[in-house]
Structures are given as C-alpha cells and as structure tokens.
Write an enzyme that holds these catalytic residues in place. Structure first.
Site, PDB file in Angstrom:
ATOM      1  N   PRO A   2       0.829  -1.209   0.000  1.00  0.00           N
ATOM      2  CA  PRO A   2       0.000   0.000   0.000  1.00  0.00           C
ATOM      3  C   PRO A   2       0.864   1.260   0.000  1.00  0.00           C
ATOM      4  O   PRO A   2       1.794   1.387   0.792  1.00  0.00           O
ATOM      5  CB  PRO A   2      -0.783  -0.127   1.312  1.00  0.00           C
ATOM      6  CG  PRO A   2      -0.757  -1.587   1.629  1.00  0.00           C
ATOM      7  CD  PRO A   2       0.559  -2.092   1.128  1.00  0.00           C
ATOM      8  N   GLU A   3       0.590   2.165  -0.926  1.00  0.00           N
ATOM      9  CA  GLU A   3       1.325   3.418  -1.017  1.00  0.00           C
ATOM     10  C   GLU A   3       0.433   4.566  -0.563  1.00  0.00           C
ATOM     11  O   GLU A   3      -0.720   4.366  -0.175  1.00  0.00           O
ATOM     12  CB  GLU A   3       1.819   3.623  -2.453  1.00  0.00           C
ATOM     13  CG  GLU A   3       2.759   2.541  -2.954  1.00  0.00           C
ATOM     14  CD  GLU A   3       4.124   2.545  -2.266  1.00  0.00           C
ATOM     15  OE1 GLU A   3       4.402   3.464  -1.457  1.00  0.00           O
ATOM     16  OE2 GLU A   3       4.912   1.624  -2.526  1.00  0.00           O
TER      17      GLU A   3
END
Length: 270
Positions: A2-3
């Site tokens: 997840p960014e």
C-alpha cells in the site's frame, strides 16, 4: 505494498463509518505484528473516535486520551465488517464500534502495525524524521533542490526517501519521472532547479490522480469481502518492460535500483 494514495483512500473510506463512533472493544488475535501491539491499546475502549487522518502511510484514529497509529505494512488492509463476522486466518485486530461494525486489520505478512500513543503524533519517533507531504505547499522545487545539493544517489532513489518527501513509492516515482522527462539514473545533484520544479508538479499530479481514481472504490470498505481502494491506473512505464513507449514507441527498459525495479524510456527521459 500500500502506497500513499491507497492509504489516503483508506482514510477517506473508513472516516464516515468511524468518526464519532464509540469503541466498545479491542480484539487482538495476533499481537506479533511489525511491533508488538501494546496492551495499552485497550485504553481506547469506551472512547469515541474524534478524527481520522493520515501522515505518510500511517492512519491516525484520534480519541480523547490518545491516538491509534495503524500502518498497513507490505500486505495489510483495513475494512469495515459486521462485528459478528468470523475472522479469517490473517485478521489480527478488530476495533469494535457501537454501530455493530468492526474496523478489521487483515495482514498476511504481519509487517503492519497497530500502536497506541498519548503524545502528540508529530513528536512520535516514527514520525519526527519524515519529510513533507507531497501534496502540500511545503513540498516544492526549493525543498528538493536544496536537499539534493550534496546527494549523488539516483534521482529516483532520492525522491523515494521518506526523509526527503513521504509517499512517493516505486510506481509513482517511475511514473512521475517519466512525466517530467527525467532519467531515473540521473544523479539527484545533477538535476537543475527548473527540472525539479517540473518534477514536483508531476509528483503532485500523479498522486492526486491516483487518489481521485481510488475514490470510486470507497463502497468496498463496508463489504465483508471488500478490499481497500487499491486501484488500477493507466501506467505509462511501470510494469511495461519490453513494450512500446506510449509517446515515442521506443522499448520501455527495466533496471534495478536499490533492489527495486525501475521502468523508463531512454528516449523520453534524459
């Protein structure tokens, strides 16, 4: 992994269902995450969640006497489920709400974190060293150019350094450099101030577009089988090694930088 856009989408997705709700129980099935889930997390029980916010990839749930800090690690996700729904193998922590829902952390690789702090989050040891948020005015060409002055590392590794700016992950670094026409192999201290001006604008544009696209998946947060808002983007270079550049039709190249894959067009990026 997840960014920043995915974490921002997560915050926006859970906020309407958590803000103002009282936490009736905290269920910790597996405390051994990246860091041990502290027993003090039980202090949250009986308190209402006053605000949901984000700093870098950390989700903050603010209550009266402290803040829950959640990091999704490599494979984690947050979703809202009925509190009575039987947990899956990798559902490690539930924050049970007075609505009958539970905010559930699913983390197969257990690199995520659920922490409790009573100090100002800006002063927390995991936060103090972080660079500015990329979508704020604090992140501009002057900031990048000044720090880059004595950095000989590649510009791609430079903008992925969380002490320089937070949230520019591997995909977004490759895409932003392509949009700015800057080679990922160029040394950070060899990029002009004018080109950093363009690069900061491109980073903001790429991240903002990703967040905007993520907004279409917010309904998934209230489904039992829901996934976080990890969305498919129309990518120009990332993951397209061996394919034709969408601009000049040269072949997209792939190299390793800092043990991460980098994708670029050698004709469009100098």
């Amino acid at each position: 992994m997840p960014e920043l856009p995915e974490v921002e989408t997560t915050c926006r997705g859970i906020e309407p269902h958590t803000k103002g709700r009282k936490v009736t129980a905290v269920i910790v099935r597996q405390p051994q995450l990246r860091w041990l889930v502290p027993e003090s997390i039980q202090s949250l029980v009986g308190q209402s969640i006053d605000a949901v916010s984000r700093r870098s990839k950390y989700v903050f749930l603010e209550a009266q006497t402290g803040t829950v800090m959640i990091h999704l690690g490599m494979s984690g996700s947050l979703r809202l489920v009925d509190a009575t729904l039987a947990p899956d193998k990798h559902d490690h922590v539930d924050l049970v709400l007075d609505s009958g829902k539970a905010l559930r952390l699913h983390d197969p690789r257990r690199f995520g974190a659920v922490l409790w702090t009573t100090e100002n989050t800006d002063d927390h040891k995991l936060i103090t060293h972080l660079g500015p948020e990329p979508l704020t005015d604090a992140f501009d060409m002057n900031h990048l150019h000044k720090i880059a002055h004595n950095r000989s590392m590649s510009v791609k590794q430079f903008i992925m350094d969380g002490k320089v700016v937070v949230g520019v992950g591997n995909i977004y670094a490759s895409e932003s450099l392509f949009m700015a026409g800057i080679s990922p192999k160029r040394a950070a201290n060899k990029v002009s101030k004018q080109r950093y001006e363009l690069l900061t604008k491109c980073i903001k544009q790429v991240l903002a577009r990703a967040i905007e696209q993520g907004g279409t998946t917010l309904r998934d947060f209230v489904q039992a089988e829901g996934k976080p808002g990890y969305f498919q983007q129309e990518l120009n270079v990332y993951g397209r090694a061996g394919e034709k550049c969408l601009v000049c039709e040269s072949v997209i190249k792939q190299i390793k930088q800092g043990q991460r894959s980098t994708f670029y067009c050698s004709d469009c990026q100098k």
